[in-house]
Design an enzyme around this catalytic site. Structure first.
Site, short mmCIF file in Angstrom:
data_model
loop_
_atom_site.label_atom_id
_atom_site.label_comp_id
_atom_site.label_asym_id
_atom_site.label_seq_id
_atom_site.Cartn_x
_atom_site.Cartn_y
_atom_site.Cartn_z
N CYS A 114 0.77 -1.25 -0.08
CA CYS A 114 -0.13 -0.14 -0.21
C CYS A 114 0.91 1.26 -0.05
O CYS A 114 0.25 2.46 -0.27
CB CYS A 114 -1.06 0.06 1.20
N HIS A 239 -2.74 7.12 3.37
CA HIS A 239 -3.25 5.82 2.91
C HIS A 239 -4.48 5.74 3.27
O HIS A 239 -4.79 5.72 4.66
CB HIS A 239 -2.31 4.85 3.09
N ASN A 269 -10.08 0.08 0.94
CA ASN A 269 -8.63 0.11 0.93
C ASN A 269 -8.21 -0.69 -0.50
O ASN A 269 -8.54 -1.62 -0.66
CB ASN A 269 -8.09 -0.87 1.93
#
Length: 312
Positions: A114, A239, A269
């Site tokens: 990520c 994030h 996500n």
């Protein structure tokens, strides 16, 4: 503080199909209230026919259109992903082909979980000035629905599919970036698709503890190195994994939560796509103004984490 990059254009692409929390209630034992209370997520976009190539190419085209550039002006193409369409050729080569980029434009994938888009930014800052063409194309994209166990309620509620892109150019504007790694394959991992064990495995509490410790620390280190008080940062773009992590970071940094952009409620996500999707949303909504200070921090499998502080 080093010379870095200018954002010339942004773009994003997500699948048409939306999977809501209510939809998930018919698949696993969960509830909309349970998911929102723990993550802030209400829905996510899931591929049903689209491929990662479709998403990354569309996001790239939209970024190039905003920047007003053509394919023959792109000198470097990087795709940050953990779910490429195939093992080889790379996702970046597939994008290169679809966009008709020049043969002297290098193209390669980058896997930092990520944190991939931020790793890609620093890689772009290092390599782009050495290329023969003026612009770089950085894409973060993942189709995590391919590697989610849809019977595991602890993970399937978290992830979505999407891609975000940025057209970048070398800049003499202030640029600060920190990248970190702590090799640990026991907290978040997914075996290769060819092994028949593709599902994402995650120790949720361990990830949460890791994130709430590293995110604010990384942000404060960036600001300190840049000699910029946190109060002078206009936007924190973290994030988009969990609203509780973002809220914890805001508290630890003593900054108003209004400066922390949130969109995981609509996307979940999306791994390497989350930060560029957020930047594109903000950019197209007119929230990002020339001269603003943006601080972005990501974290993910590896374990990896890092951040960039730059001027819009």
């Amino acid at each position: 503080m080093e010379e870095g990059l200018e954002f010339c254009g942004t773009g994003r692409a997500v699948p048409e199909h939306i999977l809501t929390n209510e939809d998930l209630c018919g698949m696993v034992e969960t509830s909309d209230e349970w998911i929102q209370a723990r993550t802030g997520i209400r829905e996510r976009h899931i591929c049903q026919g689209e491929t990662l190539t479709d998403l990354t190419v569309l996001a790239a085209r939209r970024a190039m259109e905003m920047a007003g550039i053509s394919a023959d002006q792109v000198g470097l193409c990087i795709v940050a992903t953990i779910t490429p369409h195939c093992a080889t050729p790379s996702q970046a080569c597939l994008v290169h082909e679809q966009l008709g980029l020049a043969q002297d434009c290098p193209a390669f994938d980058l896997n930092a979980g990520c944190t991939g888009f931020l790793y890609g930014l620093e890689t772009m800052a290092a390599l782009l000035p050495r290329q023969r063409r003026p612009y770089g194309l950085l894409i973060g994209g993942d189709v995590l629905s391919r590697v989610v166990d849809w019977t595991d309620r602890n993970t399937c509620v978290l992830f979505g599919d999407g891609a975000g892109a940025a057209v970048l150019a070398p800049s003499k504007a202030p640029w600060t970036c920190h990248l970190h790694t702590q090799g640990d394959g026991n907290i978040i991992w997914a075996h290769g698709l060819s092994l028949g064990q593709s599902a994402i495995h995650m120790e949720g509490q361990a990830v949460y503890r890791f994130a709430v410790e590293t995110v604010p620390k990384c942000a404060m280190e960036l600001a300190q190195q840049a000699q910029l008080p946190l109060e002078e940062v206009d936007w924190f773009v973290l994030h988009q994994a969990n609203c509780r992590i973002v809220e914890a970071a805001a508290r630890q940094m003593h900054q108003p939560k209004e400066k922390f952009y949130l969109n995981m409620q609509h996307y979940g996500n999306t791994s390497a796509a989350s930060i560029p999707i957020a930047l594109d949303e903000m950019n197209r909504a007119g929230m990002l103004k020339k001269g603003q200070k943006i601080l972005s921090v990501g974290f993910g499998a590896g374990l990896t984490w890092g951040g960039a502080l730059f001027t819009w």
